[in-house]
Write a protein that holds these residues in place. Sequence first.
Motif, mmCIF file in Angstrom:
data_model
loop_
_atom_site.group_PDB
_atom_site.id
_atom_site.type_symbol
_atom_site.label_atom_id
_atom_site.label_comp_id
_atom_site.label_asym_id
_atom_site.label_seq_id
_atom_site.Cartn_x
_atom_site.Cartn_y
_atom_site.Cartn_z
ATOM 1 N N PHE A 1 31.735 -59.026 -15.857
ATOM 2 C CA PHE A 1 31.059 -59.069 -14.569
ATOM 3 C C PHE A 1 32.066 -58.768 -13.468
ATOM 4 O O PHE A 1 33.197 -59.241 -13.510
ATOM 5 C CB PHE A 1 30.402 -60.439 -14.367
ATOM 6 C CG PHE A 1 29.415 -60.761 -15.455
ATOM 7 C CD1 PHE A 1 28.122 -60.267 -15.389
ATOM 8 C CD2 PHE A 1 29.792 -61.511 -16.563
ATOM 9 C CE1 PHE A 1 27.219 -60.529 -16.406
ATOM 10 C CE2 PHE A 1 28.899 -61.772 -17.578
ATOM 11 C CZ PHE A 1 27.602 -61.274 -17.500
ATOM 12 N N PRO B 1 29.526 -65.608 -9.699
ATOM 13 C CA PRO B 1 29.552 -64.165 -9.434
ATOM 14 C C PRO B 1 30.405 -63.712 -8.260
ATOM 15 O O PRO B 1 30.743 -62.546 -8.178
ATOM 16 C CB PRO B 1 28.081 -63.824 -9.201
ATOM 17 C CG PRO B 1 27.448 -65.108 -8.807
ATOM 18 C CD PRO B 1 28.202 -66.180 -9.510
ATOM 19 N N PHE C 1 30.146 -64.860 -15.187
ATOM 20 C CA PHE C 1 28.709 -64.738 -14.965
ATOM 21 C C PHE C 1 28.178 -65.882 -14.102
ATOM 22 O O PHE C 1 27.376 -65.669 -13.209
ATOM 23 C CB PHE C 1 27.975 -64.707 -16.307
ATOM 24 C CG PHE C 1 26.481 -64.727 -16.168
ATOM 25 C CD1 PHE C 1 25.801 -63.589 -15.758
ATOM 26 C CD2 PHE C 1 25.758 -65.881 -16.427
ATOM 27 C CE1 PHE C 1 24.423 -63.606 -15.614
ATOM 28 C CE2 PHE C 1 24.379 -65.905 -16.286
ATOM 29 C CZ PHE C 1 23.705 -64.757 -15.882
ATOM 30 N N ASN C 2 28.658 -67.087 -14.350
ATOM 31 C CA ASN C 2 28.144 -68.251 -13.624
ATOM 32 C C ASN C 2 28.829 -68.467 -12.272
ATOM 33 O O ASN C 2 28.494 -69.400 -11.554
ATOM 34 C CB ASN C 2 28.237 -69.513 -14.482
ATOM 35 C CG ASN C 2 29.647 -69.811 -14.944
ATOM 36 O OD1 ASN C 2 30.551 -69.000 -14.764
ATOM 37 N ND2 ASN C 2 29.833 -70.970 -15.547
#
Length: 117
Positions: free
Chosen positions: A106, A65, A62-63
């Motif tokens: 993700f 992408p 998530f951090n």
Amino acid sequence: MKLLYGLHFVLSIGSALAFTVHEVAVGQGGFVFTPNSVTAATGDFVRFTWAAGPHGVAQAAFNSPCVPLASPSSGDSVVFFSGIMSPSGSTMPTFTIKVNSTDPIFFYCPVDGYCVT
């Protein structure tokens, strides 16, 4: 007694085989995944089907992408990368992942210049 045991076994197999395949189009209508998110249960599958190309599907954090997760040793239960694929004539490539957890996963297209943060 044996009949009830056999019936229980068949019902257990049937419930164990229940899953959903969630379809995601890759590159349909531009540089997008359609839909861009799905809600899947553990044991479900997500099948990516290429409508255009070249595109790919890679898992990311998530951090971060636009950075692929390096390996399963990262501690994540699923790490995937489809490779770069394109449809050829009427053949549309697919890539399928199995959902092993309901934690968010993700993903992005790893083709240079396609992922923008």
